[in-house]
Design a protein around this motif. Structure first.
Motif, PDB file in Angstrom:
ATOM      1  N   TYR A 139      48.940 -51.321   3.191  1.00 56.59           N
ATOM      2  CA  TYR A 139      49.518 -51.602   4.509  1.00 56.59           C
ATOM      3  C   TYR A 139      50.452 -52.801   4.409  1.00 56.59           C
ATOM      4  N   ASP A 140      51.713 -52.590   4.698  1.00 55.21           N
ATOM      5  CA  ASP A 140      52.735 -53.621   4.516  1.00 55.21           C
ATOM      6  C   ASP A 140      52.824 -54.547   5.724  1.00 55.21           C
ATOM      7  N   VAL A 141      51.748 -55.283   5.945  1.00 56.03           N
ATOM      8  CA  VAL A 141      51.652 -56.245   7.040  1.00 56.03           C
ATOM      9  C   VAL A 141      50.981 -57.493   6.487  1.00 56.03           C
ATOM     10  N   ALA A 142      51.346 -58.655   7.019  1.00 51.84           N
ATOM     11  CA  ALA A 142      50.810 -59.931   6.530  1.00 51.84           C
ATOM     12  C   ALA A 142      49.300 -59.888   6.389  1.00 51.84           C
ATOM     13  N   GLY A 143      48.803 -60.410   5.280  1.00 54.75           N
ATOM     14  CA  GLY A 143      47.372 -60.419   5.002  1.00 54.75           C
ATOM     15  C   GLY A 143      46.967 -59.187   4.221  1.00 54.75           C
ATOM     16  N   TRP A 144      47.250 -58.040   4.749  1.00 57.48           N
ATOM     17  CA  TRP A 144      46.882 -56.783   4.087  1.00 57.48           C
ATOM     18  C   TRP A 144      47.704 -56.554   2.824  1.00 57.48           C
ATOM     19  N   ARG A 145      48.980 -56.916   2.873  1.00 54.22           N
ATOM     20  CA  ARG A 145      49.816 -56.686   1.682  1.00 54.22           C
ATOM     21  C   ARG A 145      49.387 -57.562   0.503  1.00 54.22           C
ATOM     22  N   ASP A 146      48.629 -58.630   0.798  1.00 57.58           N
ATOM     23  CA  ASP A 146      48.152 -59.505  -0.277  1.00 57.58           C
ATOM     24  C   ASP A 146      47.086 -58.833  -1.147  1.00 57.58           C
ATOM     25  N   LEU A 147      46.572 -57.696  -0.691  1.00 55.63           N
ATOM     26  CA  LEU A 147      45.599 -56.963  -1.492  1.00 55.63           C
ATOM     27  C   LEU A 147      46.262 -56.244  -2.668  1.00 55.63           C
ATOM     28  N   LEU A 148      47.543 -55.935  -2.532  1.00 55.31           N
ATOM     29  CA  LEU A 148      48.233 -55.090  -3.499  1.00 55.31           C
ATOM     30  C   LEU A 148      48.097 -55.551  -4.951  1.00 55.31           C
ATOM     31  N   PRO A 149      48.229 -56.849  -5.252  1.00 58.16           N
ATOM     32  CA  PRO A 149      48.127 -57.275  -6.659  1.00 58.16           C
ATOM     33  C   PRO A 149      46.760 -57.002  -7.299  1.00 58.16           C
ATOM     34  N   HIS A 150      45.739 -56.760  -6.490  1.00 53.70           N
ATOM     35  CA  HIS A 150      44.410 -56.512  -7.040  1.00 53.70           C
ATOM     36  C   HIS A 150      44.258 -55.093  -7.595  1.00 53.70           C
ATOM     37  N   TRP A 151      45.119 -54.171  -7.171  1.00 50.75           N
ATOM     38  CA  TRP A 151      44.922 -52.773  -7.564  1.00 50.75           C
ATOM     39  C   TRP A 151      45.525 -52.499  -8.938  1.00 50.75           C
ATOM     40  N   ASP A 152      44.703 -52.002  -9.845  1.00 51.76           N
ATOM     41  CA  ASP A 152      45.204 -51.557 -11.142  1.00 51.76           C
ATOM     42  C   ASP A 152      45.870 -50.191 -11.013  1.00 51.76           C
ATOM     43  N   LEU A 153      45.431 -49.439 -10.012  1.00 44.31           N
ATOM     44  CA  LEU A 153      45.980 -48.118  -9.740  1.00 44.31           C
ATOM     45  C   LEU A 153      45.813 -47.874  -8.247  1.00 44.31           C
ATOM     46  N   SER A 154      46.796 -47.252  -7.628  1.00 48.48           N
ATOM     47  CA  SER A 154      46.696 -47.007  -6.186  1.00 48.48           C
ATOM     48  C   SER A 154      47.186 -45.600  -5.852  1.00 48.48           C
ATOM     49  N   MET A 155      46.542 -44.998  -4.866  1.00 43.42           N
ATOM     50  CA  MET A 155      46.908 -43.662  -4.410  1.00 43.42           C
ATOM     51  C   MET A 155      47.056 -43.680  -2.897  1.00 43.42           C
ATOM     52  N   PHE A 156      48.014 -42.907  -2.395  1.00 46.16           N
ATOM     53  CA  PHE A 156      48.163 -42.735  -0.952  1.00 46.16           C
ATOM     54  C   PHE A 156      48.028 -41.258  -0.641  1.00 46.16           C
ATOM     55  N   LEU A 157      47.107 -40.924   0.263  1.00 46.78           N
ATOM     56  CA  LEU A 157      46.882 -39.536   0.640  1.00 46.78           C
ATOM     57  C   LEU A 157      47.793 -39.195   1.815  1.00 46.78           C
ATOM     58  N   ASP A 158      48.790 -38.381   1.543  1.00 47.93           N
ATOM     59  CA  ASP A 158      49.811 -38.038   2.536  1.00 47.93           C
ATOM     60  C   ASP A 158      49.507 -36.647   3.100  1.00 47.93           C
ATOM     61  N   VAL A 159      48.952 -36.597   4.294  1.00 46.29           N
ATOM     62  CA  VAL A 159      48.561 -35.343   4.935  1.00 46.29           C
ATOM     63  C   VAL A 159      49.516 -35.060   6.090  1.00 46.29           C
ATOM     64  N   PRO A 160      50.016 -33.830   6.223  1.00 47.23           N
ATOM     65  CA  PRO A 160      50.914 -33.500   7.341  1.00 47.23           C
ATOM     66  C   PRO A 160      50.276 -33.852   8.684  1.00 47.23           C
ATOM     67  N   GLU A 161      51.079 -34.373   9.600  1.00 49.92           N
ATOM     68  CA  GLU A 161      50.555 -34.862  10.875  1.00 49.92           C
ATOM     69  C   GLU A 161      49.750 -33.820  11.649  1.00 49.92           C
ATOM     70  N   PRO A 162      50.210 -32.574  11.767  1.00 54.81           N
ATOM     71  CA  PRO A 162      49.408 -31.590  12.517  1.00 54.81           C
ATOM     72  C   PRO A 162      48.010 -31.395  11.922  1.00 54.81           C
ATOM     73  N   GLN A 163      47.930 -31.369  10.602  1.00 55.61           N
ATOM     74  CA  GLN A 163      46.637 -31.208   9.937  1.00 55.61           C
ATOM     75  C   GLN A 163      45.761 -32.428  10.181  1.00 55.61           C
ATOM     76  N   LEU A 164      46.372 -33.603  10.153  1.00 55.17           N
ATOM     77  CA  LEU A 164      45.641 -34.838  10.396  1.00 55.17           C
ATOM     78  C   LEU A 164      45.066 -34.852  11.815  1.00 55.17           C
ATOM     79  N   ARG A 165      45.870 -34.451  12.787  1.00 53.40           N
ATOM     80  CA  ARG A 165      45.415 -34.413  14.176  1.00 53.40           C
ATOM     81  C   ARG A 165      44.235 -33.458  14.333  1.00 53.40           C
ATOM     82  N   ASN A 166      44.330 -32.297  13.717  1.00 57.05           N
ATOM     83  CA  ASN A 166      43.243 -31.321  13.812  1.00 57.05           C
ATOM     84  C   ASN A 166      41.948 -31.876  13.213  1.00 57.05           C
ATOM     85  N   ARG A 167      42.069 -32.571  12.093  1.00 57.36           N
ATOM     86  CA  ARG A 167      40.887 -33.147  11.457  1.00 57.36           C
ATOM     87  C   ARG A 167      40.258 -34.219  12.337  1.00 57.36           C
TER      88      ARG A 167
END
Length: 208
Positions: A139-167
């Motif tokens: 999350y690219d917002v102050a405080g949260w973005r400071d977590l980024l250097p800790h990740w050796d590997l990162s994944m983002f789950l990109d789900v289409p909005e209609p499917q996300l809403r249904n879930r």
């Protein structure tokens, strides 16, 4: 690296095991909107890695929800799940400790009771990889973005909005809500949070 919906757990697990780590443990972030499948993927990866005798554990950011009594006191209970409803300082402290290889206890969220249980989880010194899942790990917002250097590997789950809403609607219906109640509950917090996560996304190692 972008992968489609037909990705294989074996491929992801192999990539994790072979990725370099900056410290004693490998920290892997699974980020994405609510109901994008983070916890399901984390569980599958954890089982796969442990079956290969690669000691792995999952830590969910949900354990760091502020208590409902605190949220209510600050008028935040209707927005539970928003960034400001988590204890970011405590979460950041835990992540730093995990990266340093410390043996640590962490809180676990009980979804049925809607509470976090302190010290319900334990990461011991034998753990090689920790899969951390949560909405705001990229999350690219102050405080949260400071977590980024800790990740050796990162994944983002990109789900289409209609499917996300249904879930999300199905999730609330599973708690006994009717269609109107589920829609109102999701509109109050889940849908806005999902939009924030997608709009303010940091680059990650992989997109799934």
């Amino acid at each position: 690296m972008k992968m489609g919906g037909d990705f294989h757990i074996d491929v992801l697990a192999s990539k994790i095991m072979n990725s370099p780590k900056a410290g004693p443990r490998r920290l892997v972030a699974l980020a994405g909107p609510p109901a994008s499948g983070k916890s399901t993927l984390a569980k599958a990866l954890c089982e796969n890695l442990n079956a290969s005798e690669h000691r792995t554990q999952v830590v969910s950011m949900d354990g760091f929800h502020l208590d409902n009594s605190v949220l209510e006191r600050h008028g935040l209970l209707p927005r539970k799940g928003a960034p400001e409803t988590f204890d970011l300082d405590w979460f950041t402290e835990l992540v730093s400790g995990l990266a340093a290889g410390k043996t640590l206890y962490y809180p676990v969220f009980d979804r049925d009771r809607d509470i976090s249980i302190a010290s319900a989880g334990l990461i011991d010194e034998r753990t090689e990889t920790i899969l951390i899942e949560g909405n705001y790990l990229a999350y690219d917002v102050a405080g949260w973005r400071d977590l980024l250097p800790h990740w050796d590997l990162s994944m983002f789950l990109d789900v289409p909005e209609p499917q996300l809403r249904n879930r999300l609607l199905a999730r609330w219906k599973s708690y006994g809500m009717d269609d109107a109640e589920a829609e109102a509950r999701a509109e109050m917090s889940d849908f806005p949070n999902a939009a924030r996560v997608r709009k303010h996304r940091l680059p990650t190692t992989m997109m799934i």
